[in-house]
Each structure stands twice: as structure tokens, then as C-alpha cells.
Design an enzyme around this catalytic site. Structure first.
Site, PDB file in Angstrom:
ATOM      1  N   HIS A  95     -34.692   8.648  37.363  1.00 32.74           N
ATOM      2  CA  HIS A  95     -35.074   9.143  38.691  1.00 32.74           C
ATOM      3  C   HIS A  95     -36.445   8.532  39.016  1.00 32.74           C
ATOM      4  O   HIS A  95     -37.230   8.262  38.119  1.00 32.74           O
ATOM      5  CB  HIS A  95     -35.173  10.669  38.577  1.00 32.74           C
ATOM      6  CG  HIS A  95     -35.392  11.407  39.861  1.00 32.74           C
ATOM      7  ND1 HIS A  95     -36.622  11.467  40.470  1.00 32.74           N
ATOM      8  CD2 HIS A  95     -34.551  12.137  40.632  1.00 32.74           C
ATOM      9  CE1 HIS A  95     -36.517  12.212  41.567  1.00 32.74           C
ATOM     10  NE2 HIS A  95     -35.272  12.618  41.691  1.00 32.74           N
TER      11      HIS A  95
ATOM     12  N   ASP B 187     -37.161  13.383  30.251  1.00 31.77           N
ATOM     13  CA  ASP B 187     -36.961  14.058  31.527  1.00 31.77           C
ATOM     14  C   ASP B 187     -35.754  14.976  31.373  1.00 31.77           C
ATOM     15  O   ASP B 187     -34.619  14.507  31.275  1.00 31.77           O
ATOM     16  CB  ASP B 187     -36.731  13.021  32.636  1.00 31.77           C
ATOM     17  CG  ASP B 187     -36.437  13.666  33.984  1.00 31.77           C
ATOM     18  OD1 ASP B 187     -36.379  14.910  34.051  1.00 31.77           O
ATOM     19  OD2 ASP B 187     -36.259  12.926  34.970  1.00 31.77           O
TER      20      ASP B 187
ATOM     21  N   GLN C 159     -32.077  17.400  34.411  1.00 24.64           N
ATOM     22  CA  GLN C 159     -30.639  17.634  34.514  1.00 24.64           C
ATOM     23  C   GLN C 159     -30.049  18.197  33.226  1.00 24.64           C
ATOM     24  O   GLN C 159     -28.870  18.542  33.194  1.00 24.64           O
ATOM     25  CB  GLN C 159     -29.907  16.328  34.881  1.00 24.64           C
ATOM     26  CG  GLN C 159     -30.358  15.699  36.179  1.00 24.64           C
ATOM     27  CD  GLN C 159     -30.045  16.551  37.402  1.00 24.64           C
ATOM     28  OE1 GLN C 159     -29.208  17.446  37.368  1.00 24.64           O
ATOM     29  NE2 GLN C 159     -30.733  16.276  38.503  1.00 24.64           N
TER      30      GLN C 159
ATOM     31  N   LYS D 250     -33.826  23.727  39.531  1.00 23.62           N
ATOM     32  CA  LYS D 250     -32.508  23.212  39.176  1.00 23.62           C
ATOM     33  C   LYS D 250     -31.820  24.113  38.148  1.00 23.62           C
ATOM     34  O   LYS D 250     -30.750  23.794  37.639  1.00 23.62           O
ATOM     35  CB  LYS D 250     -32.624  21.788  38.624  1.00 23.62           C
ATOM     36  CG  LYS D 250     -33.071  20.752  39.663  1.00 23.62           C
ATOM     37  CD  LYS D 250     -33.040  19.360  39.087  1.00 23.62           C
ATOM     38  CE  LYS D 250     -33.880  18.359  39.849  1.00 23.62           C
ATOM     39  NZ  LYS D 250     -33.354  17.989  41.161  1.00 23.62           N
TER      40      LYS D 250
ATOM     41  N   CYS E 118     -32.713   9.114  44.700  1.00 20.47           N
ATOM     42  CA  CYS E 118     -34.032   8.821  44.123  1.00 20.47           C
ATOM     43  C   CYS E 118     -33.887   7.941  42.887  1.00 20.47           C
ATOM     44  O   CYS E 118     -34.598   8.122  41.892  1.00 20.47           O
ATOM     45  CB  CYS E 118     -34.803  10.092  43.778  1.00 20.47           C
ATOM     46  SG  CYS E 118     -35.112  11.110  45.212  1.00 20.47           S
TER      47      CYS E 118
END
Lengths: 147, 406
Positions: free
Chosen positions: B120, B197, B200, B223, B362
Site C-alpha cells: 500500500h 504492515d 489487512q 479495519k 492506493c
């Protein structure tokens, strides 16, 4: 809702290849970009004696942005630069819902068919991409003539 | 829909354009259950005061809400200590904190930063800026045909010159799970620091920071059922201790004189200004909710929906799928409809009550790598149902007709 947006006219203009080319005698080329969706167009204008003799574009985008660009180009041919600038302002005002009088919008010709986009905030940028690019191109061409 | 979920997420019973809402944009943000909304109201209605400052009882109550959230998060991701949990506004801020505090301090000219082409922008742009500022080189791990990271690239590009490996645990476009544990071990062998990261992954799969042994983990609350505006940076205490502050000002200091400042200990060193305590209260409630559902159940539902969606989409000849043939896939289905731009697809689905994302997600370098300008993405969460997927498929089948393509 959808049938007011994805009309035959929009489909026809979004799929049309006629104005989608490099302009051999372009006097100004301007790249327009919509960073939120990645759509981009390159608009070429052939301007002589303050009149747009020819216009064409290349690029990639949604049906609304492509149809809007195609209709704009057909409207521009033979118009003076000042007139083109005024029409771009009129179109952008229409899409932002500031002008909705059909008589006033009549001079946009087929591009007036995009009026319903004013009710779809998420697609406003798609419809106005070409017209903002035109506005920037004219500003740059002014700069060139002054120089 | 499981009846409990329907009761807990009243927004899922609302309509969009006169049709029942099928919310399939969970990778962008999830909906919030009632207990989360109540916890935010409860905080502002009964505990609101500036934390860490007042000596009065209400401020102490607020401090407790905030610090309880930190302990909750620490336990949730199995951090060694709550001091390793820094609250931020989102994963983007967490990743910027690492890039600008750790990266700017430790990188030197000629050093290399290794990321993947599937990052991202939030785990890509900060590294570009830091690399440029320090004269370091930004390298990319590319993907094989199935969408997974190229092992050849990992072997070739993870070297002694690599000082930072920053990698997403799950791609927000392809939904493929990277083996961050193995990557972290390889990176540590060459002396690189590892940043994961987890935007997700943390909402969808169990994440144990001690097990995968990354040095940093970034994720966003919104999220994973929490309000927007609260995010987390986990970092190993030893590394965080040695890093300079990122944002400076109130609440992160020890002593301030006219010309000098000494900084507070962790975690306050990285939390300048009044913090999002209401958001932290929401995050606590969100973790409670996720744990009551359980990651086994989340995986079961998401796998079922993903498999079902892919098998139905494969039956439609004009649908192109991306990264849908690899087995390590979680909850995200990315596709295009031939000759139709994703924004037009999303508008046509919107008119039928189906919310998906269209665009570059993104991840513009990944789009370029895949050879597309943009894509459509449907992303699931445990409250979605097969009915939502059926409505997605039915709506997709109308798209070419609406666009007068026959």
C-alpha cells in the site's frame, strides 16, 4: 438512476475511436490526471489565430470520463479559445449543480447529457477531468502567446 | 446472516439506493458493532477528561480507559509488554513514525531498503522519502504469476546491504498472505530490521508478534471494528527505546528548558498531544467483540465466501481475476470486467445496493506491475453472507448490458 447515466449517447461516445488519436499539428498538449482513480487523458489542441482548428485525445478512464472528453472535443472544433474557456466554465458549473437551466445549457450540445452526473458526487471528477484539462491547456497557451 | 451479527451491526440492515446493503468494502474499513459504538458514547458520556494530566478522579478514569486499551492490544498481539504498544491515528501514521524516526536515524548512504511491489502507498511513499533523504536505495520484491512474492527476488535482494525490510502481511489488493515469520528470520540473518504492515492481517488472522518476531507491526483500528482515528504501532522495546521521538510537544516530555528537552519513557515518548481516548475505548470493545467471534469462525466464514465468490466469478467468461489461484488467500477478491472501467462497474453495483471498491487501491506500482490501470475489489468480513456474494455476482452480470456491450 443508471439509465439516466449510461445512455446510448454516453455508450456511443465512450466507445468512439474517432477523436482518440495523436494530433499531428498540435500547438498545445496537456495531460490531465485524476489521482484518486488513476484516470488520465492527454488532450491535444491545434490553435491558430485564436481558434481551435482541431482537437484529439488519448488516455484511459471510465465511460463517463471518456464520453465527456469525446463530446468536449466535438464541441471545441471551430470555437474560439475564449468561447472554449467559457463553455468549460459552463460545463463545470453544470456538473457542480450550479446551473441546471436547459436553455442555458443548450450550447453545450451533447455534453449537456451529462447533467445527471451532478447528482452523483463520486463521479463528478470523472465528468470534469477533460474540461479542467482544457482550462489548464488554455491557460498555458495564453502563457505561450505572451512569451 | 447470523442473527446475532445482524443485531449487532444495525447498519447492515440499512438500504443503499433503495436496495438492501451488501457491504463488500471491508478492506477499506469495517462496520462497527453496537458494543463499540456504546463504548465510545460511554467514554465521552462518563469518563471524559484529559488523560495523564489531571490529579482529579475523572482524569484518572480516562487514563485507565486509555492504558487498559494498551494492555488489551498488547495481549491481543502477544507483545511482551504494554510499553511496546504506541497509539497512533492509523497504520499510515505508524509506518511514517518508523520511517522518519528509525529510518532517518539509522540509514546511511548506500544502505538498502527492501519492500514488495504489493505494498500500500503507506508502506511505500515514506520509504521513498527516507531513501532519498539518506541516499539509500529502495528495492522491490516482485511477484510470481500466482501473485506471491518471488523467492528468487527475496534471495537476490535481501543482502547485508539491506537495513530495512518492510512488508505487508496480507496484500490489500490480492489478499495473499505473506510468510512474514520466514521473511523476518531471513532478514534478521543479514541484520535488517523488519517492519510488518498488519492492516489487512490483524483484523482477519491471529497475529503473534513474538512468534513471527518482526521488529515492528503497524495496523489500523478502523479495519477491525474500531472507530477511525486510532491505530497501533508495535515495536520491540529495545529498538523503540533507542529511537528519537517522531511528533513532539505535550505529554511526551520529561523536562523542558528554554533550549533543551528530555523525553518521557515509552510509550509516552511517541504520543505527543492529547490522545484519542474515545478511539482507544472503541478499540478495546472491538477486540472484545473479535475475540467473542473467534478467529477460527472468522477464517471459516471468510474462506467460504472467498472460495464461493471466486468459483462463481470464474464461470463468467468476461471476468478477469487477479491473484485468485494461490491457496494462501484471505477475504479479498480483485477482478475486472472486460471493456468496462472499474468505476463504471462500481457505480452499476452501487445502484443495486452492492458496495465494492474500484480504483488503484492506493497501490499504483502494483497496478502497473499487473498491467492494469485499476481494478474492482470485493472484500469480506465475518458478518457477510453467501447472499451478499450472490448479489455481487447477479449485479456483475448486469454490467455489460448497462454499458450497451453485447
Amino acid at each position: 438512476m443508471l439509465e439516466n447515466i449510461y445512455t446510448e449517447l454516453i455508450a456511443e461516445h465512450s466507445q468512439s475511436k474517432e477523436n482518440r488519436r495523436q494530433l499531428e499539428n498540435a500547438t498545445i498538449t496537456e495531460r490531465g490526471h485524476n489521482p484518486t482513480c488513476g484516470d488520465e487523458i492527454t488532450l491535444s489542441l491545434e490553435i491558430a489565430d485564436g481558434v481551435i482548428r482541431d482537437a484529439a485525445f488519448t488516455g484511459e478512464g471510465c465511460a463517463i470520463s471518456q464520453a465527456s472528453t469525446d463530446m468536449m472535443i466535438e464541441l471545441l472544433r471551430g470555437k474560439s479559445v475564449d468561447e472554449a474557456k467559457r463553455l468549460a466554465e459552463l460545463f463545470i458549473a453544470m456538473i457542480h449543480g450550479e446551473i441546471d437551466d436547459d436553455d442555458e445549457l443548450a450550447e453545450l450540445d451533447e455534453a449537456a447529457a451529462l447533467k445527471n452526473i451532478s447528482t452523483m458526487p463520486a463521479r463528478v471528477k470523472c465528468a470534469t477531468l477533460a474540461w479542467h484539462t482544457l482550462d489548464t491547456a488554455i491557460k498555458h497557451s495564453d502563457g505561450d502567446s505572451l512569451a | 446472516m447470523n442473527k446475532n451479527f445482524l443485531n449487532d451491526f444495525p447498519i447492515l440492515r440499512t438500504q443503499m439506493n433503495g436496495q438492501p446493503l451488501a457491504y463488500l468494502d471491508n478492506s477499506a474499513t469495517t462496520q462497527k458493532p453496537e458494543n463499540v459504538v456504546r463504548s465510545i458514547c460511554g467514554y465521552y458520556g462518563g469518563c471524559n477528561a484529559n488523560p495523564h494530566r489531571g490529579v482529579y478522579e475523572l482524569s484518572q478514569k480516562s487514563t485507565k480507559v486509555y492504558e487498559d486499551a494498551r494492555r488489551k492490544v498488547a495481549k491481543f498481539i502477544n507483545a511482551k509488554s504494554a510499553r511496546e504498544i504506541i497509539f497512533t491515528k492509523n497504520a499510515t501514521e505508524s509506518l511514517n513514525l518508523v520511517a522518519f524516526s528509525y529510518g532517518l536515524t539509522n540509514l546511511q548512504a548506500g544502505d538498502e531498503i527492501l519492500i514488495t511491489i504489493a505494498e500500500h502507498h503507506s508502506n511505500l511513499v515514506p520509504w521513498q522519502i527516507v531513501a532519498r533523504a539518506k541516499g539509500a536505495k529502495l528495492n522491490y520484491i516482485y511477484l510470481t504469476a500466482d501473485g506471491n512474492l518471488s523467492e528468487a527476488d527475496i534471495s537476490a535482494k535481501l543482502t547485508r546491504r539491506t537495513k530495512i525490510l518492510a512488508v505487508t502481511q496480507i496484500s490489500n489488493v490480492l489478499g495473499l498472505v505473506n510468510d512474514v515469520k520466514t521473511l523476518a528470520a531471513k532478514a534478521h540473518e543479514v541484520g535488517a530490521v523488519v517492519i510488518v504492515d498488519g492492516s489487512q492481517s490483524v483484523p482477519h488472522i491471529p497475529v503473534d508478534v513474538q512468534d513471527f518476531d518482526a521488529d515492528f507491526l503497524a495496523f489500523s483500528g478502523h479495519k477491525m471494528l474500531s472507530p477511525m482515528g486510532i491505530g497501533v504501532l508495535y515495536g520491540k522495546q529495545k529498538i523503540l527505546d533507542a529511537m528519537p521521538p517522531f511528533l513532539t510537544g505535550g505529554d511526551m516530555i520529561e523536562y523542558v528548558t528554554e533550549q533543551e528537552t528530555t523525553f518521557a519513557e515509552l510509550p509516552q515518548k511517541f504520543e505527543a498531544g492529547t490522545q484519542n481516548v474515545g478511539g482507544a475505548a472503541g478499540l478495546t470493545a472491538a477486540i472484545d467483540y473479535l475475540q467473542s467471534v473467534g478467529f477460527d469462525e472468522i477464517a471459516r466464514v471468510e474462506n467460504d465466501l472467498t472460495t464461493f465468490a471466486i468459483s462463481e466469478l470464474k464461470k463468467i467468461p468476461y471476468v478477469e481475476l487477479y491473484g485468485c489461484d494461490a491457496p494462501n488467500k484471505v477475504g479479498i477478491v480483485t477482478f475486472n470486467i472486460r471493456d468496462v472501467h472499474p468505476h463504471d462497474v462500481a457505480t452499476i453495483l452501487d445502484a443495486q445496493g452492492v458496495a465494492i471498491r474500484a480504483g488503484h487501491h492506493c497501490a499504483q506500482p502494483l497496478m502497473k506491475f499487473l498491467g492494469v490501470n485499476s481494478t474492482c475489489r470485493a472484500s469480506f468480513y465475518f458478518y457477510n453472507t453467501r447472499r451478499d456474494v450472490e448479489r455481487l455476482i447477479d449485479a456483475i452480470k448486469t454490467v455489460r448490458g448497462v454499458m450497451k456491450l453485447h
